[in-house]
Design a protein around this motif. Structure first.
Motif, PDB file in Angstrom:
ATOM      1  N   PHE A 157     -27.428  13.993 135.307  1.00 50.04           N
ATOM      2  CA  PHE A 157     -27.363  12.535 135.188  1.00 50.04           C
ATOM      3  C   PHE A 157     -26.342  12.004 136.188  1.00 50.04           C
ATOM      4  CE2 PHE A 157     -28.447  14.318 131.040  1.00 50.04           C
ATOM      5  CZ  PHE A 157     -29.640  13.649 130.766  1.00 50.04           C
ATOM      6  N   THR A 158     -26.796  11.122 137.067  1.00 51.93           N
ATOM      7  CA  THR A 158     -25.929  10.497 138.061  1.00 51.93           C
ATOM      8  C   THR A 158     -25.926   8.973 137.933  1.00 51.93           C
ATOM      9  OG1 THR A 158     -27.749  10.475 139.662  1.00 51.93           O
ATOM     10  CG2 THR A 158     -26.271  12.391 139.693  1.00 51.93           C
ATOM     11  N   ARG A 159     -26.711   8.418 137.018  1.00 49.45           N
ATOM     12  CA  ARG A 159     -26.752   6.968 136.795  1.00 49.45           C
ATOM     13  C   ARG A 159     -26.407   6.683 135.336  1.00 49.45           C
ATOM     14  NH1 ARG A 159     -31.851   3.886 138.425  1.00 49.45           N
ATOM     15  NH2 ARG A 159     -32.682   5.111 136.670  1.00 49.45           N
ATOM     16  N   ASP A 160     -25.634   5.634 135.134  1.00 47.35           N
ATOM     17  CA  ASP A 160     -25.196   5.280 133.782  1.00 47.35           C
ATOM     18  C   ASP A 160     -26.369   5.011 132.845  1.00 47.35           C
ATOM     19  OD1 ASP A 160     -22.460   5.556 133.896  1.00 47.35           O
ATOM     20  OD2 ASP A 160     -22.088   3.506 134.536  1.00 47.35           O
ATOM     21  N   GLU A 161     -27.406   4.330 133.330  1.00 53.50           N
ATOM     22  CA  GLU A 161     -28.520   3.987 132.449  1.00 53.50           C
ATOM     23  C   GLU A 161     -29.279   5.230 131.986  1.00 53.50           C
ATOM     24  OE1 GLU A 161     -29.598   2.481 136.675  1.00 53.50           O
ATOM     25  OE2 GLU A 161     -27.818   2.735 135.422  1.00 53.50           O
ATOM     26  N   ASP A 162     -29.411   6.235 132.854  1.00 53.23           N
ATOM     27  CA  ASP A 162     -30.083   7.476 132.452  1.00 53.23           C
ATOM     28  C   ASP A 162     -29.242   8.247 131.445  1.00 53.23           C
ATOM     29  OD1 ASP A 162     -32.141   6.854 134.195  1.00 53.23           O
ATOM     30  OD2 ASP A 162     -31.290   8.017 135.848  1.00 53.23           O
ATOM     31  N   LEU A 163     -27.938   8.314 131.699  1.00 55.66           N
ATOM     32  CA  LEU A 163     -27.059   9.021 130.767  1.00 55.66           C
ATOM     33  C   LEU A 163     -27.010   8.303 129.422  1.00 55.66           C
ATOM     34  CD1 LEU A 163     -25.000  11.246 130.156  1.00 55.66           C
ATOM     35  CD2 LEU A 163     -23.227   9.754 131.099  1.00 55.66           C
ATOM     36  N   ALA A 164     -26.953   6.969 129.430  1.00 56.34           N
ATOM     37  CA  ALA A 164     -26.902   6.215 128.178  1.00 56.34           C
ATOM     38  C   ALA A 164     -28.153   6.457 127.344  1.00 56.34           C
ATOM     39  CB  ALA A 164     -26.729   4.728 128.473  1.00 56.34           C
ATOM     40  N   PHE A 212     -29.969   9.164 127.377  1.00 59.81           N
ATOM     41  CA  PHE A 212     -29.871  10.515 126.827  1.00 59.81           C
ATOM     42  C   PHE A 212     -28.906  10.560 125.646  1.00 59.81           C
ATOM     43  CE2 PHE A 212     -27.298  14.444 126.852  1.00 59.81           C
ATOM     44  CZ  PHE A 212     -28.266  15.325 126.385  1.00 59.81           C
ATOM     45  N   LEU A 213     -27.730   9.925 125.782  1.00 60.77           N
ATOM     46  CA  LEU A 213     -26.751   9.953 124.700  1.00 60.77           C
ATOM     47  C   LEU A 213     -27.265   9.273 123.441  1.00 60.77           C
ATOM     48  CD1 LEU A 213     -23.467   9.167 126.686  1.00 60.77           C
ATOM     49  CD2 LEU A 213     -24.280  11.387 125.882  1.00 60.77           C
ATOM     50  N   ALA A 214     -28.165   8.282 123.599  1.00 57.79           N
ATOM     51  CA  ALA A 214     -28.731   7.590 122.439  1.00 57.79           C
ATOM     52  C   ALA A 214     -29.873   8.354 121.804  1.00 57.79           C
ATOM     53  CB  ALA A 214     -29.212   6.196 122.856  1.00 57.79           C
ATOM     54  N   SER A 215     -30.419   9.355 122.500  1.00 53.94           N
ATOM     55  CA  SER A 215     -31.529  10.139 121.953  1.00 53.94           C
ATOM     56  C   SER A 215     -31.016  11.113 120.892  1.00 53.94           C
ATOM     57  CB  SER A 215     -32.221  10.918 123.066  1.00 53.94           C
ATOM     58  OG  SER A 215     -31.368  11.941 123.570  1.00 53.94           O
ATOM     59  N   ARG A 216     -31.949  11.690 120.164  1.00 49.86           N
ATOM     60  CA  ARG A 216     -31.542  12.658 119.148  1.00 49.86           C
ATOM     61  C   ARG A 216     -30.826  13.852 119.779  1.00 49.86           C
ATOM     62  NH1 ARG A 216     -32.057  14.677 114.184  1.00 49.86           N
ATOM     63  NH2 ARG A 216     -32.282  16.923 113.963  1.00 49.86           N
ATOM     64  N   ALA A 217     -31.344  14.367 120.881  1.00 50.42           N
ATOM     65  CA  ALA A 217     -30.704  15.507 121.544  1.00 50.42           C
ATOM     66  C   ALA A 217     -29.288  15.159 121.972  1.00 50.42           C
ATOM     67  CB  ALA A 217     -31.535  15.941 122.752  1.00 50.42           C
ATOM     68  N   GLY A 218     -29.098  13.940 122.474  1.00 52.00           N
ATOM     69  CA  GLY A 218     -27.763  13.534 122.880  1.00 52.00           C
ATOM     70  C   GLY A 218     -26.821  13.359 121.715  1.00 52.00           C
ATOM     71  N   ARG A 268     -25.231  16.458 120.382  1.00 54.04           N
ATOM     72  CA  ARG A 268     -24.303  17.158 121.269  1.00 54.04           C
ATOM     73  C   ARG A 268     -23.073  16.352 121.670  1.00 54.04           C
ATOM     74  NH1 ARG A 268     -29.392  18.718 121.640  1.00 54.04           N
ATOM     75  NH2 ARG A 268     -29.806  20.963 121.859  1.00 54.04           N
ATOM     76  N   PHE A 269     -23.157  15.027 121.611  1.00 59.68           N
ATOM     77  CA  PHE A 269     -22.020  14.177 121.974  1.00 59.68           C
ATOM     78  C   PHE A 269     -21.759  13.195 120.835  1.00 59.68           C
ATOM     79  CE2 PHE A 269     -23.872  15.577 125.961  1.00 59.68           C
ATOM     80  CZ  PHE A 269     -22.768  15.922 126.716  1.00 59.68           C
ATOM     81  N   HIS A 270     -20.492  12.955 120.539  1.00 59.88           N
ATOM     82  CA  HIS A 270     -20.172  12.067 119.423  1.00 59.88           C
ATOM     83  C   HIS A 270     -18.821  11.429 119.671  1.00 59.88           C
ATOM     84  CE1 HIS A 270     -17.021  14.542 117.402  1.00 59.88           C
ATOM     85  NE2 HIS A 270     -17.598  15.501 118.088  1.00 59.88           N
ATOM     86  N   LEU A 296     -18.808   7.660 127.891  1.00 59.79           N
ATOM     87  CA  LEU A 296     -18.969   8.547 129.041  1.00 59.79           C
ATOM     88  C   LEU A 296     -19.793   7.846 130.101  1.00 59.79           C
ATOM     89  CD1 LEU A 296     -18.648  11.323 130.388  1.00 59.79           C
ATOM     90  CD2 LEU A 296     -20.659  12.092 129.107  1.00 59.79           C
ATOM     91  N   ARG A 297     -19.270   7.814 131.319  1.00 55.88           N
ATOM     92  CA  ARG A 297     -19.968   7.164 132.424  1.00 55.88           C
ATOM     93  C   ARG A 297     -20.030   8.100 133.624  1.00 55.88           C
ATOM     94  NH1 ARG A 297     -17.247   1.074 132.482  1.00 55.88           N
ATOM     95  NH2 ARG A 297     -17.870   0.467 130.365  1.00 55.88           N
ATOM     96  N   VAL A 298     -21.050   7.908 134.437  1.00 53.94           N
ATOM     97  CA  VAL A 298     -21.241   8.713 135.644  1.00 53.94           C
ATOM     98  C   VAL A 298     -21.460   7.774 136.827  1.00 53.94           C
ATOM     99  CG1 VAL A 298     -22.177  10.724 134.435  1.00 53.94           C
ATOM    100  CG2 VAL A 298     -23.709   8.892 135.172  1.00 53.94           C
ATOM    101  N   GLY A 299     -21.560   8.373 138.011  1.00 54.51           N
ATOM    102  CA  GLY A 299     -21.860   7.584 139.194  1.00 54.51           C
ATOM    103  C   GLY A 299     -20.724   7.468 140.178  1.00 54.51           C
TER     104      GLY A 299
END
Length: 456
Positions: free
Chosen positions: A177-184, A186-192, A195-197, A202-205
């Motif tokens: 993940f290199t873009r904030d919208e893609d990472l966001a 993922f973090l909102a998905s069940r898999a995310g 694994r993250f809480h 968390l931001r990228v880019g």
């Protein structure tokens, strides 16, 4: 780890070969001994209990025969090829070193105990022998790429949320993940969410460091939390440094024994990586310095930017090799025009403390007299300081005009409260044959190689 998983991991690392990156080293694997209350993987016939109120993803590598399995209300078990569970009562006689707990459940430890801000849980992917990082730079810096290995399960707390955690990229579950919208997303998905809480963000880019003279880590705001996580196993207190006049480098949580060299530099000529290589190959390779380790980084001190070289001994307080190397670097800086070094300042810690020294033998009844003596000595020192041109323990080389001192005692940090793991009584889930009979729980079995998820 299968060949495909190895290939994915090596592809991740190869893609980051030219960048600074940090690798997460902790996991929530079923077969990791330290994830269990008894510091061992459950034995055949054990009753296994996961915390009811914690989300988690747990990778299972082996086959396990258990008596009871109490699952979390929300989580997943990821079965590696050949892994599985079977029902088995506790055997009457075990001919092995592993024996069940006589009906006492073996608890899976709180998966929320792992914090992004804990330096113990990261490994630098590009750290050379003889070099180390100060505590603030052991966690991912703003220009770093972050890798969560694809051959392990994990869960990460993102900190208190005082300020966003920003890095260049995050690689997890086969995605980068290199873009904030893609990472966001993922973090909102069940898999995310498995694994993250935590309240942290968390931001990228961020861009990779493109300055040859080096870039600051950018973790000054989070240093108090980094230190709190680092010192939590020690009760929030730093261990005493085994020397007099110990040093506190920028970005370090506790005092240490050794030496600190501060360099001012020509931004057009200085190259941080070239200086690191010179320090490692020209100095640390010499026999008298092989017991030393060095940290080289760009830091802020009193509003000015400098390059900080921290020299410590592998066995603290054993001798003066760090000071000797500091003076050698000071002399080397005199001819540092080709390196882009303009000036250098050296600070050394004092002599090692001996066991049974006066510092450890002062009785309560004698402290008043000692305090009065120290006060008198302080007055004499103040009078004498008017005749001195510099401070003890400092050596300088500067062909420029005199500058103000570069050091400042960092402020202290608060120790936040850490939540203890809580366990709730749950109805047992029994295993029959090779099937899991789940009551009020959802158990997902995921193929880690093909990311196919089926509900059992």
């Amino acid at each position: 780890m299968g060949s495909l998983g190895q290939a994915l991991l090596w592809l991740q690392l190869w893609a980051l070969a030219q960048a600074a990156y940090k690798i997460w080293v902790s996991n929530t694997d079923f077969d990791t001994d330290t994830n269990w209350s008894q510091n061992r993987t459950p034995c055949a016939g054990d009753t296994i209990q996961f915390p009811a109120d914690k989300m988690m993803s747990v990778l299972v590598r082996g086959s396990h025969a258990v008596a009871d399995l109490l699952l979390p209300l929300d989580g997943e078990l990821v079965l590696a090829p050949g892994a599985g569970f079977s029902a088995a009562p506790a055997p009457a006689d075990l001919h092995s070193d592993c024996s069940p707990s006589s009906g006492v459940p073996v608890f899976f430890r709180n998966p929320d105990r792992f914090s992004w801000l804990d330096p113990h849980l990261w490994r630098s992917g590009d750290e050379a022998p003889g070099l180390f990082s100060v505590d603030a730079e052991r966690v991912p810096c703003v220009h770093d790429d972050v890798v969560f290995p694809s051959n392990a399960s994990f869960r990460v707390g993102l900190g208190p949320g005082a300020s966003p955690v920003r890095v260049r990229s995050v690689s997890a579950l086969g995605q980068t993940f290199t873009r904030d919208e893609d990472l966001a997303a993922f973090l909102a998905s069940r898999a995310g969410r498995l694994r993250f809480h935590g309240p942290g963000e968390l931001r990228v880019g961020s861009q990779a460091c493109a300055d040859p003279s080096g870039c600051e880590c950018g973790s000054a705001e989070t240093l108090p939390w980094v230190c709190a996580a680092l010192l939590h196993p020690l009760g929030g207190r730093c261990p005493p440094a085994p020397c007099r006049d110990a040093l506190r480098p920028e970005g370090q949580c506790c005092d240490l024994c050794g030496a600190v060299v501060s360099l001012t530099y020509d931004t057009a000529a200085f190259n941080l990586e070239r200086y690191r290589a010179r320090l490692r190959d020209t100095f640390l390779a010499q026999p008298q310095y092989r017991e030393l380790q060095a940290a080289v980084s760009k830091v802020q001190r009193d509003g000015d930017t400098c390059v900080q070289v921290v020299l410590v001994e592998s066995t603290p307080g054993t001798g003066g090799a760090a000071g000797q190397l500091g003076r050698a670097l000071l002399a080397d800086a005199e001819h540092g025009a080709a390196l882009g070094v303009l000036s250098a300042v050296l600070q050394e810690s004092g002599a090692p403390l001996e066991s049974g020294s006066v510092e450890g033998q002062v009785s309560p009844g004698s402290r008043w007299g000692l305090g009065a003596g120290l006060a008198a000595a302080g007055l004499l020192a103040l009078l004498g300081s008017a005749l001195l041109l510099g401070y003890p323990g400092w050596l300088r080389w500067r062909p420029l005009e005199a500058e103000s001192q570069l050091t400042r005692e960092p402020e202290g940090f608060s120790n936040p409260t850490f939540n203890a793991a809580t366990w709730e009584k749950q109805p047992p889930v029994h295993l029959s044959s090779l099937a899991l009979n789940v009551d009020n729980s959802t158990c997902y079995f995921v193929n880690p190689l093909f990311a196919a998820e089926t509900e059992a």
